[in-house]
Motif scaffolding. Structure first.
Motif, PDB file in Angstrom:
ATOM      1  N   UNK A  12      10.734 -11.054  -8.165  1.00 59.35           N
ATOM      2  CA  UNK A  12      11.459 -11.421  -9.383  1.00 59.35           C
ATOM      3  C   UNK A  12      12.560 -12.429  -9.086  1.00 59.35           C
ATOM      4  N   UNK A  13      13.249 -12.242  -7.974  1.00 58.21           N
ATOM      5  CA  UNK A  13      14.365 -13.130  -7.625  1.00 58.21           C
ATOM      6  C   UNK A  13      13.884 -14.559  -7.378  1.00 58.21           C
ATOM      7  N   UNK A  14      12.741 -14.681  -6.710  1.00 58.54           N
ATOM      8  CA  UNK A  14      12.206 -16.017  -6.421  1.00 58.54           C
ATOM      9  C   UNK A  14      11.363 -16.574  -7.566  1.00 58.54           C
ATOM     10  N   UNK A  15      11.127 -15.784  -8.589  1.00 62.82           N
ATOM     11  CA  UNK A  15      10.317 -16.248  -9.712  1.00 62.82           C
ATOM     12  C   UNK A  15       8.855 -16.425  -9.369  1.00 62.82           C
ATOM     13  N   UNK A  43      18.858   3.615   4.554  1.00 58.42           N
ATOM     14  CA  UNK A  43      17.850   3.458   3.518  1.00 58.42           C
ATOM     15  C   UNK A  43      16.883   2.358   3.940  1.00 58.42           C
ATOM     16  N   UNK A  44      15.635   2.681   4.257  1.00 49.58           N
ATOM     17  CA  UNK A  44      14.714   1.661   4.766  1.00 49.58           C
ATOM     18  C   UNK A  44      14.264   0.658   3.707  1.00 49.58           C
ATOM     19  N   UNK A  45      14.591   0.908   2.451  1.00 51.99           N
ATOM     20  CA  UNK A  45      14.185  -0.018   1.389  1.00 51.99           C
ATOM     21  C   UNK A  45      15.123  -1.206   1.252  1.00 51.99           C
ATOM     22  N   UNK A  46      16.272  -1.150   1.902  1.00 53.27           N
ATOM     23  CA  UNK A  46      17.250  -2.225   1.762  1.00 53.27           C
ATOM     24  C   UNK A  46      17.008  -3.310   2.805  1.00 53.27           C
ATOM     25  N   UNK A  47      16.858  -4.573   2.376  1.00 56.71           N
ATOM     26  CA  UNK A  47      16.717  -5.661   3.358  1.00 56.71           C
ATOM     27  C   UNK A  47      17.985  -5.762   4.203  1.00 56.71           C
ATOM     28  N   UNK A  48      17.807  -5.844   5.520  1.00 58.38           N
ATOM     29  CA  UNK A  48      18.962  -5.855   6.413  1.00 58.38           C
ATOM     30  C   UNK A  48      18.840  -6.953   7.461  1.00 58.38           C
ATOM     31  N   UNK A  49      20.002  -7.493   7.825  1.00 56.34           N
ATOM     32  CA  UNK A  49      20.032  -8.480   8.907  1.00 56.34           C
ATOM     33  C   UNK A  49      19.734  -7.815  10.253  1.00 56.34           C
ATOM     34  N   UNK A  50      20.149  -6.559  10.404  1.00 58.45           N
ATOM     35  CA  UNK A  50      19.864  -5.851  11.655  1.00 58.45           C
ATOM     36  C   UNK A  50      18.357  -5.741  11.888  1.00 58.45           C
ATOM     37  N   UNK A  95       0.775  -1.229   0.000  1.00 54.88           N
ATOM     38  CA  UNK A  95       0.000   0.000   0.000  1.00 54.88           C
ATOM     39  C   UNK A  95       0.807   1.279   0.000  1.00 54.88           C
ATOM     40  N   UNK A  96       2.091   1.200   0.395  1.00 64.77           N
ATOM     41  CA  UNK A  96       2.971   2.377   0.385  1.00 64.77           C
ATOM     42  C   UNK A  96       3.946   2.204  -0.769  1.00 64.77           C
ATOM     43  N   UNK A  97       3.788   2.952  -1.856  1.00 66.74           N
ATOM     44  CA  UNK A  97       4.596   2.733  -3.070  1.00 66.74           C
ATOM     45  C   UNK A  97       6.101   2.773  -2.842  1.00 66.74           C
ATOM     46  N   UNK A  98       6.561   3.530  -1.854  1.00 62.93           N
ATOM     47  CA  UNK A  98       7.988   3.655  -1.577  1.00 62.93           C
ATOM     48  C   UNK A  98       8.635   2.294  -1.330  1.00 62.93           C
ATOM     49  N   UNK A  99       7.879   1.351  -0.756  1.00 61.67           N
ATOM     50  CA  UNK A  99       8.444   0.056  -0.395  1.00 61.67           C
ATOM     51  C   UNK A  99       8.168  -1.036  -1.426  1.00 61.67           C
ATOM     52  N   UNK A 100       7.519  -0.704  -2.515  1.00 62.25           N
ATOM     53  CA  UNK A 100       7.232  -1.716  -3.536  1.00 62.25           C
ATOM     54  C   UNK A 100       8.486  -2.209  -4.252  1.00 62.25           C
ATOM     55  N   UNK A 101       9.448  -1.350  -4.623  1.00 67.86           N
ATOM     56  CA  UNK A 101      10.615  -1.838  -5.372  1.00 67.86           C
ATOM     57  C   UNK A 101      11.378  -2.987  -4.716  1.00 67.86           C
ATOM     58  N   UNK A 128      16.627 -11.472   6.417  1.00 64.02           N
ATOM     59  CA  UNK A 128      16.497 -10.266   5.586  1.00 64.02           C
ATOM     60  C   UNK A 128      15.131  -9.614   5.821  1.00 64.02           C
ATOM     61  N   UNK A 129      15.172  -8.348   6.245  1.00 60.64           N
ATOM     62  CA  UNK A 129      13.934  -7.616   6.530  1.00 60.64           C
ATOM     63  C   UNK A 129      14.035  -6.184   6.016  1.00 60.64           C
ATOM     64  N   UNK A 130      12.981  -5.751   5.322  1.00 61.48           N
ATOM     65  CA  UNK A 130      12.808  -4.352   4.962  1.00 61.48           C
ATOM     66  C   UNK A 130      11.928  -3.729   6.049  1.00 61.48           C
ATOM     67  N   UNK A 131      12.493  -2.777   6.793  1.00 63.01           N
ATOM     68  CA  UNK A 131      11.752  -2.188   7.902  1.00 63.01           C
ATOM     69  C   UNK A 131      10.929  -1.009   7.399  1.00 63.01           C
TER      70      UNK A 131
END
Length: 434
Positions: free
Chosen positions: A232-235, A389-396, A219-225, A370-373
């Motif tokens: 795409x990666x998982x097909x 950058x909150x769009x990057x999946x991070x282990x933290x 619902x928030x376009x910023x986090x769609x990419x 891996x989590x996008x917060x």
């Protein structure tokens, strides 16, 4: 019809009223989930002598954000459950009963057995209901034939069993029309499943489809990419405007209503080897049928003050509130202090003094570790808590999701602590000057 006009300050060991007085409940909280317990605990902190009564029929309290991790084999179900009585603050009266109706013109609630309880101020936070029966055959087959759901404590463990036993074929993941609680959860388990199957290998290929009723991945376009990159990666095949209507477990077939761009509909049948279902959701029936509800069935409140639009002594928060924020525990954490401050102001005859900005947080799991917060407020305004950058999946963010957030929930939030609230309030005030 019997009326309970008031209760003593303590309850019996079984959660039933220990006696009656001639007073109405000063503050009555309907719902003992995340919202109800947090508000009760905060009221005890701010005004220890204020009589507070909490109504909750269940003897078990669940940390529902953990059920995705139960379905992925990271948590056990037991880690997400505690006895309700161990969480209710001392001095709070607990009535273990189900509310059947609200009578706000009389300042009363009605229980399922017909009794009534009067109140001076009311906090409505019973959560939402899972409408399993809106999908034909779902209730009968859930927990068998490869049909699972992390939205149910009874079947979350079966999700993990299904992920482990999957040998390839078609795996369907569904998402109903909004609103639902934790809107990212339907795809979190999908990414975890795809990650597990990739890591462990499968005897035959997996065809993964995400069948969602809407036409956007989030619902928030910023986090769609970042989510699209995971798809795409998982097909994974995205199937927009697919609404699940029926499931037949023995034949492993699912029926969807597909709506095209012109609004025309047709039925689509899909066969599956595994299907994770997110059920349709709505406000509880006793809320929908009450004078407190708006046109959509949710409690009609001011989105900032969380005070009822028509009944000045009624407040609401959590999933049942008619606000446009994400329905998450993170939202409750920021709503509760607003309700408490404005409720105490109302008791004192003062105007509301606190404002909720619509904050919600959704840790979008895109794989193990891996989590996008995703953090955002009303209108989809992105409000990250960290200078990254909150769009990057991070282990933290994974460690935050799996370690820190459960600790904060059980040990701080449910005890009325307002950790981080003042900081967010300052940021909101700076960004939105009067």
């Amino acid at each position: 019809m019997d009326t309970i006009q008031g209760l003593e300050a303590r309850s019996g060991a079984n959660g039933s009223p220990s006696g009656a007085t001639e007073r109405a409940a000063a503050v009555l909280i309907v719902g003992g989930g995340a919202a109800g317990i947090t508000v009760a605990a905060a009221l005890r902190r701010h005004r220890p002598q204020l009589p507070v009564t909490l109504v909750e029929p269940s003897g078990t309290h669940a940390y529902q954000p953990g059920w995705t991790l139960v379905g992925a084999g990271v948590f056990s179900l037991a880690q997400t459950l505690r006895r309700e009585e161990t969480l209710i603050p001392k001095g709070i009266t607990w009535i273990r009963a189900a509310v059947a109706a609200f009578h706000p013109d009389e300042n009363q609630v009605e229980f399922a057995d017909g009794r009534r309880l009067a109140y001076r101020h009311l906090v409505v936070c019973p959560g939402l209901q899972l409408d399993w029966d809106k999908v034909e055959g779902l209730r009968a087959t859930l927990g068998s034939h490869g049909v699972c759901s992390n939205y149910s404590a009874a079947s979350a463990e079966y999700t993990w069993k299904c992920l482990q036993e999957f040998r390839g074929g078609t795996a369907l993941f569904t998402q109903p029309p909004m609103p639902i609680k934790c809107a990212g959860a339907p795809q979190k388990i999908m990414y975890l499943a795809a990650d597990r199957w990739r890591r462990h290998g499968l005897p035959r290929p997996a065809e993964i489809e995400f069948c969602l009723a809407g036409d956007a991945l989030f619902g928030v376009p910023f986090f769609v990419p970042p989510l699209q990159r995971a798809v795409d990666d998982y097909g994974i095949g995205l199937r927009y405007r697919h609404t699940l209507k029926a499931v037949h477990g023995p034949s492993r077939t699912a029926h969807f209503t597909l709506t095209d761009a012109e609004g025309r509909t047709r039925e689509v049948e899909k066969r599956f080897d595994l299907m994770h279902v997110t059920p349709p959701q709505s406000a509880p029936d006793f809320v929908k049928a009450s004078p407190l509800a708006n046109g959509a069935g949710w409690v009609e409140v001011d989105p900032a003050t969380l005070r009822h639009a028509r009944y000045a002594n009624v407040f609401s928060l959590g999933d049942a509130a008619g606000t446009s924020n994400a329905k998450t525990a993170a939202a409750v954490r920021l709503q509760a202090p607003v309700v408490v401050r404005n409720l105490l102001a109302a008791i004192d005859g003062r105007p509301p003094e606190a404002s909720y900005d619509g904050y919600g947080s959704c840790p979008l799991i895109t794989g193990y570790g891996k989590v996008v917060l995703a953090e955002f407020t009303y209108g989809g305004e992105v409000t990250p808590s960290f200078p990254l950058d909150p769009r990057k999946p991070r282990r933290s963010a994974w460690l935050l999701k799996t370690k820190l957030l459960p600790f904060l929930y059980w040990n701080m939030m449910l005890r009325g602590s307002e950790f981080g609230v003042k900081h967010r309030a300052r940021r909101f005030a700076e960004a939105h000057p009067a």
